[in-house]
Motif scaffolding. Structure first.
Motif, mmCIF file in Angstrom:
data_model
loop_
_atom_site.group_PDB
_atom_site.id
_atom_site.type_symbol
_atom_site.label_atom_id
_atom_site.label_comp_id
_atom_site.label_asym_id
_atom_site.label_seq_id
_atom_site.Cartn_x
_atom_site.Cartn_y
_atom_site.Cartn_z
ATOM 1 N N GLN A 1 -4.199 4.029 3.142
ATOM 2 C CA GLN A 1 -2.896 4.133 3.787
ATOM 3 C C GLN A 1 -2.676 2.900 4.652
ATOM 4 N N ALA A 2 -1.661 2.136 4.270
ATOM 5 C CA ALA A 2 -1.295 0.949 5.034
ATOM 6 C C ALA A 2 -0.291 1.338 6.117
ATOM 7 N N GLY B 1 2.815 2.104 8.078
ATOM 8 C CA GLY B 1 4.184 2.350 7.684
ATOM 9 C C GLY B 1 4.368 2.788 6.248
ATOM 10 N N LYS B 2 3.266 3.009 5.563
ATOM 11 C CA LYS B 2 3.361 3.426 4.157
ATOM 12 C C LYS B 2 2.669 4.761 3.953
ATOM 13 N N GLU B 3 2.989 5.398 2.842
ATOM 14 C CA GLU B 3 2.350 6.654 2.513
ATOM 15 C C GLU B 3 0.953 6.393 1.946
ATOM 16 N N ARG B 4 0.122 7.394 2.069
ATOM 17 C CA ARG B 4 -1.209 7.288 1.495
ATOM 18 C C ARG B 4 -1.106 7.211 -0.022
ATOM 19 N N GLU B 5 -1.918 6.343 -0.611
ATOM 20 C CA GLU B 5 -1.897 6.198 -2.058
ATOM 21 C C GLU B 5 -3.311 6.296 -2.607
ATOM 22 N N ALA C 1 -5.578 -1.722 4.871
ATOM 23 C CA ALA C 1 -5.245 -0.304 5.010
ATOM 24 C C ALA C 1 -6.441 0.432 5.603
ATOM 25 N N SER D 1 -2.939 -1.663 -9.197
ATOM 26 C CA SER D 1 -3.031 -2.789 -8.269
ATOM 27 C C SER D 1 -4.463 -3.223 -7.961
ATOM 28 N N GLU E 1 -2.572 -7.589 1.018
ATOM 29 C CA GLU E 1 -1.926 -6.303 0.751
ATOM 30 C C GLU E 1 -2.901 -5.160 0.555
#
Length: 120
Positions: free
Chosen positions: A40-41, A43-47, A93, A64, A90
């Protein structure tokens, strides 16, 4: 109960490598569990990053990270690993490991997360 503890995060320059570990413990943990890696970065959702099954014969990677990250596990040590090469900014996270009973079941067990920061 199952406890998962990640380690190995840190700060690395772009192009560098890190290896994360996830050690499992607990009376109910089974080496037949799938192990997953998520991130999870800010401001982003967990992926999801990837999933490795109990025998290591089945591994899934998100697009990715394909060709750069490699999952493995040592069932004798109740430990899963995420080798991360050619790291990019990128990839920065918090990385989490998780465990589930089998494909299709929910990820019931989670580690506390470890920070990975990749500088450019």
């Amino acid at each position: 109960q199952v406890q998962l503890v990640e380690s190995g995060g840190g700060l690395v320059q772009a192009g560098g490598s890190l290896r994360l570990s996830c050690e499992a413990s607990g009376r109910t943990f089974s080496n037949y569990y799938d192990m997953g890696w998520f991130r999870q970065a800010p401001g982003k959702e967990r992926e999801i990053v990837g999933v490795i099954n109990w025998s290591s014969r089945s591994r899934y990677y998100t697009d990715s990270v394909k060709g750069r990250f490699t999952m493995s596990r040592d069932n004798a040590k109740n430990t899963a690993y995420l080798q991360m090469n050619s790291l990019k900014p990128e990839d920065t996270a918090v990385y989490y490991c998780a465990a589930r009973v089998s494909e299709g079941s929910t990820w019931d067990y989670w580690g506390q997360g470890t920070q990975v920061t990749v500088s450019s």
